[in-house]
Scaffold this motif. Structure first.
Motif, PDB file in Angstrom:
ATOM      1  N   PRO A  97     -26.510 -10.335 -21.172  1.00  0.00           N
ATOM      2  CA  PRO A  97     -27.681  -9.972 -22.400  1.00  0.00           C
ATOM      3  C   PRO A  97     -28.297  -9.554 -21.989  1.00  0.00           C
ATOM      4  O   PRO A  97     -29.355  -8.597 -22.475  1.00  0.00           O
ATOM      5  N   LEU A  98     -29.936 -10.884 -20.981  1.00  0.00           N
ATOM      6  CA  LEU A  98     -30.995 -10.350 -21.311  1.00  0.00           C
ATOM      7  C   LEU A  98     -30.797  -8.555 -19.544  1.00  0.00           C
ATOM      8  O   LEU A  98     -31.797  -8.434 -20.074  1.00  0.00           O
ATOM      9  N   TRP A  99     -29.941  -8.964 -19.566  1.00  0.00           N
ATOM     10  CA  TRP A  99     -30.361  -7.268 -18.083  1.00  0.00           C
ATOM     11  C   TRP A  99     -28.752  -6.650 -18.433  1.00  0.00           C
ATOM     12  O   TRP A  99     -27.718  -6.780 -18.099  1.00  0.00           O
ATOM     13  N   PRO A 100     -28.756  -6.412 -19.819  1.00  0.00           N
ATOM     14  CA  PRO A 100     -27.498  -5.296 -20.086  1.00  0.00           C
ATOM     15  C   PRO A 100     -27.167  -4.612 -19.130  1.00  0.00           C
ATOM     16  O   PRO A 100     -25.484  -4.257 -19.464  1.00  0.00           O
ATOM     17  N   ASP A 101     -28.084  -3.863 -18.158  1.00  0.00           N
ATOM     18  CA  ASP A 101     -27.082  -2.996 -17.248  1.00  0.00           C
ATOM     19  C   ASP A 101     -26.670  -3.800 -15.734  1.00  0.00           C
ATOM     20  O   ASP A 101     -26.184  -3.160 -14.789  1.00  0.00           O
ATOM     21  N   LEU A 102     -26.631  -4.982 -16.201  1.00  0.00           N
ATOM     22  CA  LEU A 102     -26.217  -5.904 -14.767  1.00  0.00           C
ATOM     23  C   LEU A 102     -25.107  -7.414 -15.659  1.00  0.00           C
ATOM     24  O   LEU A 102     -24.963  -6.671 -15.866  1.00  0.00           O
ATOM     25  N   ARG A 103     -24.849  -7.514 -13.970  1.00  0.00           N
ATOM     26  CA  ARG A 103     -23.472  -8.766 -14.573  1.00  0.00           C
ATOM     27  C   ARG A 103     -24.003  -9.581 -13.208  1.00  0.00           C
ATOM     28  O   ARG A 103     -24.372  -9.305 -12.601  1.00  0.00           O
ATOM     29  N   PHE A 104     -23.448 -10.518 -13.851  1.00  0.00           N
ATOM     30  CA  PHE A 104     -23.293 -11.875 -12.723  1.00  0.00           C
ATOM     31  C   PHE A 104     -22.556 -12.000 -12.057  1.00  0.00           C
ATOM     32  O   PHE A 104     -21.420 -11.962 -12.369  1.00  0.00           O
ATOM     33  N   GLU A 105     -22.341 -11.931 -11.141  1.00  0.00           N
ATOM     34  CA  GLU A 105     -20.886 -11.555 -10.341  1.00  0.00           C
ATOM     35  C   GLU A 105     -21.159 -13.152  -8.937  1.00  0.00           C
ATOM     36  O   GLU A 105     -22.080 -13.593  -8.241  1.00  0.00           O
ATOM     37  N   ALA A 106     -19.544 -13.553  -8.790  1.00  0.00           N
ATOM     38  CA  ALA A 106     -19.409 -14.751  -8.383  1.00  0.00           C
ATOM     39  C   ALA A 106     -17.693 -13.626  -7.472  1.00  0.00           C
ATOM     40  O   ALA A 106     -16.587 -13.453  -7.921  1.00  0.00           O
ATOM     41  N   LEU A 107     -18.630 -13.806  -5.770  1.00  0.00           N
ATOM     42  CA  LEU A 107     -17.282 -13.912  -4.981  1.00  0.00           C
ATOM     43  C   LEU A 107     -16.453 -14.987  -4.119  1.00  0.00           C
ATOM     44  O   LEU A 107     -16.981 -15.874  -4.046  1.00  0.00           O
ATOM     45  N   VAL A 108     -15.082 -14.979  -5.047  1.00  0.00           N
ATOM     46  CA  VAL A 108     -14.719 -15.925  -5.073  1.00  0.00           C
ATOM     47  C   VAL A 108     -13.414 -16.405  -3.633  1.00  0.00           C
ATOM     48  O   VAL A 108     -12.907 -15.284  -3.411  1.00  0.00           O
ATOM     49  N   ALA A 109     -13.455 -17.556  -2.430  1.00  0.00           N
ATOM     50  CA  ALA A 109     -12.626 -16.496  -1.580  1.00  0.00           C
ATOM     51  C   ALA A 109     -10.957 -17.415  -1.855  1.00  0.00           C
ATOM     52  O   ALA A 109     -11.164 -17.783  -3.574  1.00  0.00           O
ATOM     53  N   PRO A 110     -10.783 -17.072  -1.155  1.00  0.00           N
ATOM     54  CA  PRO A 110      -9.087 -17.611  -1.534  1.00  0.00           C
ATOM     55  C   PRO A 110      -8.804 -19.052  -1.378  1.00  0.00           C
ATOM     56  O   PRO A 110      -9.785 -19.612  -0.409  1.00  0.00           O
ATOM     57  N   GLY A 111      -9.127 -19.900  -2.560  1.00  0.00           N
ATOM     58  CA  GLY A 111      -8.741 -20.930  -2.601  1.00  0.00           C
ATOM     59  C   GLY A 111      -9.860 -22.143  -3.367  1.00  0.00           C
ATOM     60  O   GLY A 111      -9.874 -22.585  -3.183  1.00  0.00           O
ATOM     61  N   GLY A 112     -10.815 -20.650  -3.702  1.00  0.00           N
ATOM     62  CA  GLY A 112     -11.603 -21.122  -4.969  1.00  0.00           C
ATOM     63  C   GLY A 112     -13.028 -21.248  -4.499  1.00  0.00           C
ATOM     64  O   GLY A 112     -14.406 -21.296  -5.540  1.00  0.00           O
ATOM     65  N   ALA A 113     -13.312 -21.206  -2.615  1.00  0.00           N
ATOM     66  CA  ALA A 113     -14.797 -21.243  -2.778  1.00  0.00           C
ATOM     67  C   ALA A 113     -15.916 -19.975  -2.678  1.00  0.00           C
ATOM     68  O   ALA A 113     -15.123 -18.741  -2.937  1.00  0.00           O
ATOM     69  N   ASN A 116     -20.954 -16.030  -2.270  1.00  0.00           N
ATOM     70  CA  ASN A 116     -21.999 -15.228  -3.306  1.00  0.00           C
ATOM     71  C   ASN A 116     -22.099 -15.391  -4.377  1.00  0.00           C
ATOM     72  O   ASN A 116     -20.599 -15.359  -4.839  1.00  0.00           O
ATOM     73  N   GLU A 117     -22.836 -15.778  -5.624  1.00  0.00           N
ATOM     74  CA  GLU A 117     -23.215 -15.527  -6.444  1.00  0.00           C
ATOM     75  C   GLU A 117     -24.379 -15.032  -6.494  1.00  0.00           C
ATOM     76  O   GLU A 117     -25.619 -15.257  -5.839  1.00  0.00           O
ATOM     77  N   TRP A 118     -24.526 -13.987  -7.572  1.00  0.00           N
ATOM     78  CA  TRP A 118     -26.142 -13.757  -7.972  1.00  0.00           C
ATOM     79  C   TRP A 118     -25.426 -11.858  -9.127  1.00  0.00           C
ATOM     80  O   TRP A 118     -24.624 -11.992  -9.115  1.00  0.00           O
ATOM     81  N   LEU A 119     -26.735 -11.394  -8.705  1.00  0.00           N
ATOM     82  CA  LEU A 119     -26.456  -9.829  -9.970  1.00  0.00           C
ATOM     83  C   LEU A 119     -26.755  -8.926  -9.581  1.00  0.00           C
ATOM     84  O   LEU A 119     -27.004  -8.320  -8.755  1.00  0.00           O
ATOM     85  N   VAL A 120     -25.025  -7.680  -9.714  1.00  0.00           N
ATOM     86  CA  VAL A 120     -25.482  -6.726  -9.176  1.00  0.00           C
ATOM     87  C   VAL A 120     -25.069  -5.873 -10.857  1.00  0.00           C
ATOM     88  O   VAL A 120     -25.257  -6.133 -11.872  1.00  0.00           O
ATOM     89  N   ARG A 121     -25.270  -4.291 -10.282  1.00  0.00           N
ATOM     90  CA  ARG A 121     -25.372  -3.494 -11.406  1.00  0.00           C
ATOM     91  C   ARG A 121     -23.787  -3.357 -12.286  1.00  0.00           C
ATOM     92  O   ARG A 121     -23.670  -3.578 -11.219  1.00  0.00           O
ATOM     93  N   ALA A 122     -23.501  -2.792 -13.282  1.00  0.00           N
ATOM     94  CA  ALA A 122     -22.753  -3.051 -14.009  1.00  0.00           C
ATOM     95  C   ALA A 122     -21.712  -1.552 -14.040  1.00  0.00           C
ATOM     96  O   ALA A 122     -22.438  -0.979 -13.748  1.00  0.00           O
ATOM     97  N   PRO A 123     -20.205  -2.030 -13.475  1.00  0.00           N
ATOM     98  CA  PRO A 123     -19.372  -0.616 -13.138  1.00  0.00           C
ATOM     99  C   PRO A 123     -20.085  -0.120 -13.775  1.00  0.00           C
ATOM    100  O   PRO A 123     -19.609   0.028 -15.588  1.00  0.00           O
ATOM    101  N   GLY A 124     -20.051   1.653 -13.631  1.00  0.00           N
ATOM    102  CA  GLY A 124     -20.753   2.792 -14.254  1.00  0.00           C
ATOM    103  C   GLY A 124     -21.966   2.680 -15.517  1.00  0.00           C
ATOM    104  O   GLY A 124     -22.184   3.527 -15.798  1.00  0.00           O
ATOM    105  N   ALA A 125     -22.902   1.641 -14.956  1.00  0.00           N
ATOM    106  CA  ALA A 125     -24.077   1.515 -15.199  1.00  0.00           C
ATOM    107  C   ALA A 125     -25.242   2.454 -14.041  1.00  0.00           C
ATOM    108  O   ALA A 125     -25.001   1.716 -12.667  1.00  0.00           O
ATOM    109  N   ALA A 126     -25.938   3.508 -14.266  1.00  0.00           N
ATOM    110  CA  ALA A 126     -26.603   3.971 -13.243  1.00  0.00           C
ATOM    111  C   ALA A 126     -27.817   3.411 -13.063  1.00  0.00           C
ATOM    112  O   ALA A 126     -28.528   2.354 -13.956  1.00  0.00           O
ATOM    113  N   GLY A 127     -27.978   3.067 -12.032  1.00  0.00           N
ATOM    114  CA  GLY A 127     -29.010   1.952 -11.337  1.00  0.00           C
ATOM    115  C   GLY A 127     -30.434   3.261 -11.322  1.00  0.00           C
ATOM    116  O   GLY A 127     -30.407   4.281 -11.232  1.00  0.00           O
TER     117      GLY A 127
END
Length: 195
Positions: A97-113, A116-127
C-alpha cells in the motif's frame, strides 16, 4: 508461556512495510520519516517490526522464505510462471500500500527456495521515463527499470543483504552507480575514482 505475559500478535502487511522502510532509512531517512508518519507508526514500532521479522527469519524453526511471506502478506495477488534464462520459477506478487504502483515479488524455484525478493512495477502500471541520470529520483524506479533504460548495465555487489547496485553510463554522460534497497532506487552516485 506465563499467563501474565501477552502473546505477540502475528506480523502483518503493515509490519512488513516497516521492515522495508527500516533498511531504506540508511539512505533516505527523510523519505522514510514521511512514510512512517503516513502509516501512523512510531520509530519504536518500526524497530520492533524489524526485530520481530529478523527473529522470525533467523529462527531455527523458520519456515522457508516463501511461506514466511505468505504467512505475513497472505495469499499473493498474482502468481505467474516466469522463465529466466534456462530456469523456470514462480513469481509471487503482493501489493504494498505504501507504493501502490509497485508489488513485492518473490521468485520461487521448484522445491520452494526463494531466488530473489524485491519491489517491482505492478503489472499494467506505467513506470517513469528514464533518459538521464537526473531522471533517477529516489523511490521512483526499480532495478529492472534502470537496467532496461540504461542497458548495458553492470550488476555490482550490494553493501548489505536486500541491496543491489548497478553501474551504468547514460547516453552522452559519465559512469554512475545506482543503489537499490529491496529493489527500489535509493540514490545515484558517481563511482569512487580514488586510487
Amino acid at each position: 508461556m506465563s499467563p501474565d505475559r501477552p502473546t505477540a500478535r502475528p506480523l502483518s502487511p503493515l509490519d512488513f512495510q516497516l521492515v522495508l522502510l527500516r533498511r531504506m532509512a540508511d539512505h533516505q531517512p527523510d523519505l522514510v520519516e514521511d512514510a512512517r508518519h503516513r502509516l501512523g507508526v512510531s520509530i519504536a514500532e518500526m524497530r520492533e517490526a524489524n526485530r520481530r521479522w529478523q527473529a522470525m527469519a533467523h529462527s531455527p524453526r523458520s519456515r522457508g522464505a516463501a511461506q514466511r511471506y505468505r504467512s505475513v502478506l497472505g495469499a499473493p495477488e498474482t502468481a505467474v510462471r516466469k522463465k529466466i534464462g534456462d530456469l523456470e520459477c514462480d513469481a509471487l506478487l503482493w501489493p504494498v500500500p505504501l507504493w501502490p504502483d509497485l508489488r513485492f515479488e518473490a521468485l520461487v524455484a521448484p522445491g520452494g527456495a526463494v531466488w530473489n525478493e524485491w519491489l517491482v512495477r505492478a503489472p499494467g502500471a506505467a513506470g517513469p521515463v528514464l533518459r538521464t541520470a537526473g531522471d533517477l529520483v529516489p523511490w521512483s524506479c526499480t532495478v529492472d527499470e534502470v537496467a532496461r533504460a540504461f542497458a548495458p548495465v553492470r550488476p555490482m555487489e550490494g553493501t548489505a543483504p536486500t541491496r543491489w547496485r548497478l553501474a551504468f553510463t547514460p547516453p552522452g554522460g559519465q559512469p554512475h552507480i545506482a543503489e537499490f534497497t529491496w529493489g527500489l532506487l535509493q540514490r545515484v552516485q558517481l563511482p569512487d575514482t580514488r586510487p
